[in-house]
Design an enzyme around this catalytic site. Structure first.
Site, mmCIF file in Angstrom:
data_model
loop_
_atom_site.group_PDB
_atom_site.id
_atom_site.type_symbol
_atom_site.label_atom_id
_atom_site.label_comp_id
_atom_site.label_asym_id
_atom_site.label_seq_id
_atom_site.Cartn_x
_atom_site.Cartn_y
_atom_site.Cartn_z
ATOM 1 N N SER A 1 0.865 -1.182 0.000
ATOM 2 C CA SER A 1 0.000 0.000 0.000
ATOM 3 C C SER A 1 0.897 1.226 0.000
ATOM 4 O O SER A 1 2.091 1.151 0.345
ATOM 5 C CB SER A 1 -0.869 -0.006 1.266
ATOM 6 N N TYR B 1 -1.705 -0.966 10.456
ATOM 7 C CA TYR B 1 -1.699 -1.154 9.005
ATOM 8 C C TYR B 1 -0.393 -0.646 8.404
ATOM 9 O O TYR B 1 0.224 -1.323 7.577
ATOM 10 C CB TYR B 1 -2.893 -0.412 8.406
#
Length: 259
Positions: free
Chosen positions: A148, A164
């Protein structure tokens, strides 16, 4: 003009496992890979979604396997099922992931932090290890970890996501380490770092193909990513076109991380 049979982008007949395949980027990759002739194993927790996805691909050599990648026994069963059906694994796309609750680190429980790391970092590591013997025995393979832009920049200016960010940054560096260790087996390990993609999760934030203004202001290309954008880079990394590429993280984010 290069004939299709000899194209370095040809994925026909290759066995590719895609995790997190019941929606979003994962589902898009399954459809695209099946369309170009790959033998695709679609896996996720939602069996009904997987079966509907596979049923929508008539004639394709696809397999749906319900699996929670956060559970060790499920990961073991997944790889065993793939090898029993196809006898080989040419590609693994570690796409499954969770983000957590999006609260500041002071309010994020250690339990949730561990859960995010289990799904987003431990599972890709374990699945990569489990497919390695087959890839090594057959002379090579390609592993693509979906990270990401959170692996590159922090998210706290918009949504605080300590777990995350830690998991995706860890996965990016794990990619480099495994690439170094497994290059001798002709097993390539790379990462694809998506930015803002139009998916179920982001649908309410998207307007006419444009991300929210606060995000568009950060991007050089003022649009959202789509299934074809994910497929382009993943197909490149899985195919012989990426034969000499390993240990890389490729951001597909409209230029969001340029600054």
């Amino acid at each position: 003009m290069v004939e299709a049979e000899s194209s370095v982008f040809d994925l026909r007949g290759r066995v590719v496992v895609v995790t997190g395949a019941s929606s979003g980027i994962g589902a898009g990759l399954v459809r695209s890979l099946a369309t170009v002739g790959a033998r695709v194993v679609a896996t996720a927790r939602r069996r009904d979604r997987l079966e509907a996805l596979v049923a929508d691909l008539p004639g394709a050599d696809t397999l749906a396997v319900a699996c929670d990648v956060g559970v060790d026994a499920d990961r073991e069963r997944l790889v065993a099922t793939v090898l029993e059906r196809f006898g080989r694994v040419d590609g693994l796309v570690n796409n499954a992931g969770i983000s957590g609750s999006g609260v500041p680190a002071t309010r994020q429980s250690t339990e949730e932090f561990r859960e995010v790391l289990e799904v987003d970092l431990v599972a890709p590591f374990d699945l990569a290890k489990r497919v390695l013997p087959a890839m090594r025995a057959q002379g090579g393979g390609s592993i693509v970890n979906v990270t990401s832009t959170a692996a590159i920049t922090t998210t706290s200016p918009t949504i605080p996501q300590a777990a995350y960010c830690a998991a995706k940054a860890g996965l990016a560096h794990l990619t480099r380490e495994l690439a170094q260790q497994w290059g001798r087996y002709n097993v390539r390990v790379n990462a694809f770092a998506p930015g803002f993609f139009a998916t179920e999760m982001t649908g309410s934030m998207t307007s006419e193909g444009r991300p929210p203004d606060w995000l568009a202001d950060q991007q050089a290309i003022k649009s959202t990513g789509g299934a074809e954008d994910a497929f382009g880079v993943v197909a490149y990394l899985l195919s012989d076109a990426g034969r000499f590429v390993t240990g890389q993280q490729i951001a597909v984010d409209g230029g969001q991380t340029l600054s």
